[in-house]
Write an enzyme that holds these catalytic residues in place. Structure first.
Site: not given
Lengths: 372, 372
Positions: B92, B94-96, B188, B265
């Protein structure tokens, strides 16, 4: 079904190559038995344990009696099925845990009464109860219930506990009925060579198919332990397996093999594994040390356990991140290291070069910058 | 080297059977990706992960950037070699985590600045930095760095974060140079269908080889999530894989497959596994419950993961004794259960009976006395 076969004694020392035939498979001796205290070798699936080359596990009667109770284990098919391990299992008798773990223990001729270390409940284990628990667990090798005491103790106290252990051994033998299980006697006698020899002679009369040296590794200096092993093994039957209980460090195993011991168990490889200590031929590594951060080398070259190629840097990272896998991998490595040591010992004995192997390993452990 | 192959769409719904060809192997879709946050799927060796039928893992850029740092991972051979997993890895961006884990996060057009949740140090991640970290990790599939916000939020705030995510996606695409790695875009748009559709159209212009639906499963009711998925997938390219990020429960996976999603995931199988919750076709089991004490049945019949034959009674005992193996076994079971569900889904789609399979499983989960 159960038979010990002495294959060879090294021409230059007491080290023995042997085989223990059991209904659940042959065990090549000398061997190390990983400890599955509560029905699991801590942090390892049975697949992982098997992949280390382990041939037999140890289960703890005291712990399994307290939780979940032998009736649960029996109802769920016995200890092998319960934990998913179809190779041999040896169960201890609870004698050592009553001494080391239980609280407010009172020993009399009948047995030991104590408080559970889990919930404080009052529990009694007699020789007959220990035999029954081990029969319910369904282990392949059971141990007699013995009276373990702290060392040093007065000769009188040591002899008293030894004599009681001999009487209890006879009661265990008489109480034992499970045909698929054999029972080993346990030699006591503290650090007194004459008592050890006396105990060996008494227990030979009871004709157990295997004998253990008990009551050692309870705080005495290692040379004292080696002295007692050396004084005792010549008085143990040559045609029966010899098991040194609860020992120990890699060097202790080799010191005992040198003196004719065949079987070992110890929590050290798994306990140290969880605490980030990894055994190598150059001494142990402290895996949390910053020196490992970018080290691409495996913990120990030449290992055949799964994931042995993973880098010291990765293992260190797992410990720093407090990941379960850290303890899992180093526990597996450490048991694999012990089994590799036993495999190498067997090869060395077969070639009459155990002394050379012994010296080589001792030099490596002593000289290694146990870094880090 | 990297290619998506749409094999079949179920005649009665949107469920897709596909294949993702990568340099490190073919991934059968739909599939579930276990989460290896810090370079390990918690409580499992890579052998255990592989034995569940997992075809690809997820690694977390945020966590690995903080510890051990991508320079360590790169120096030790990249994430695959670092953790001993030679099948595909998706990272991923890192945004989340910047949204969910980091402290005192400030987002501006350049990127996000925040405090590490581990040691409070000040860290900046921009789209370009996220791309560079993922290239250093050497994953097979990288994700663009996106701006994740809490839901519900005002339409203005959602649109602002979405527009920024689109601009950042373009910067990620432009910064990306690693030929052995592909990059997925992330849609988004919160819970607003028109924004989701707008975002899908914008990102199609950037021509990513795969697209994810992000910003869901952040606390909104499941039906809201299903509504957004249903509104979005028709606007995603049919010839690219579709990945629903961070989702979810078994029922969420089937609800999303029904609507044309291919990849998932979630930490749920491992987190729940450590917390004694085991998934079955009849709902979940709380493994510490006394009802399991003497239950000889496996957690779920018909599983092919290792040790699937172990009894509920044994698993319960391991939890009561606080043994590491408890969480290890149930984590492995749960991931195996998710993979079995995906395998069954693929078989059902191939036979145009996904709807029947869907109803069957939903009925089982709803009707099960999630006992115990």
């Amino acid at each position: 079904m159960f038979r010990y076969e002495l294959l060879h004694v090294d021409q230059n020392c007491g080290a023995r190559l042997g085989r223990l035939h059991t209904p659940r498979g042959v065990i090549e001796l000398p061997t190390f038995m990983p400890v599955g205290t509560c029905g699991t070798v801590k942090g390892m699936t049975t697949d992982m344990v098997e992949a280390t080359g382990s041939q037999i596990l140890l289960g703890n009667t005291y712990h399994l009696h307290l939780r979940p109770g032998e009736s649960v284990v029996k109802e769920l098919g016995g200890l092998h099925k319960f934990m998913g391990w179809d190779k041999p299992i040896l169960t201890d008798s609870g004698g050592f845990q009553v001494f080391s773990l239980a609280q407010r223990t009172v020993v009399d001729e009948q047995g030991a009464t104590f408080r559970s270390h889990i919930d404080g409940s009052k529990i009694t284990i007699t020789p007959e109860i220990s035999v029954q628990i081990q029969q319910d667990l369904g282990s392949d090798i059971a141990m007699v219930f013995d009276h373990v005491i702290e060392l040093p103790s007065s000769r009188e106290k040591v002899k008293d506990a030894m004599d009681r252990s001999i009487r209890w051994a006879e009661r265990c033998r008489d109480a034992h009925t499970l045909e698929s299980q054999v029972q080993f006697g346990i030699l006591q006698g503290g650090l007194d060579e004459s008592l050890r020899i006396e105990c060996a002679k008494e227990l030979r009369q009871l004709d157990f198919p295997g004998y253990a040296i008990g009551g050692l590794s309870v705080g005495e200096p290692p040379p004292e332990m080696y002295r007692i092993i050396e004084a005792t093994t010549p008085h143990m039957p040559e045609d029966r397996p010899r098991y040194l209980m609860g020992v120990g460090r890699p060097e202790d195993l080799l010191q005992a093999v040198l003196r004719g011991v065949d079987m070992f168990d110890c929590v050290m490889p798994t306990r140290n594994g969880r605490n980030a200590m990894a055994f190598t031929d150059d001494g142990f590594l402290k895996m949390k040390n910053a020196i490992h951060e970018r080290d691409p080398r495996p913990i120990q070259a030449g290992m055949h356990t799964p994931h042995a190629e993973l880098s010291r840097g990765y293992i260190r990272h797992l410990f720093m991140a407090k990941e379960m896998l850290a303890g899992m991998l180093v526990s597996m490595h450490n048991i694999g290291y012990y089994q590799r040591l036993m495999t190498q010992a067997r090869e060395a004995i077969a070639a009459d070069r155990f002394l050379d192997f012994f010296e080589e390993r001792m030099a490596g452990w002593a000289g290694g910058k146990s870094s880090d």
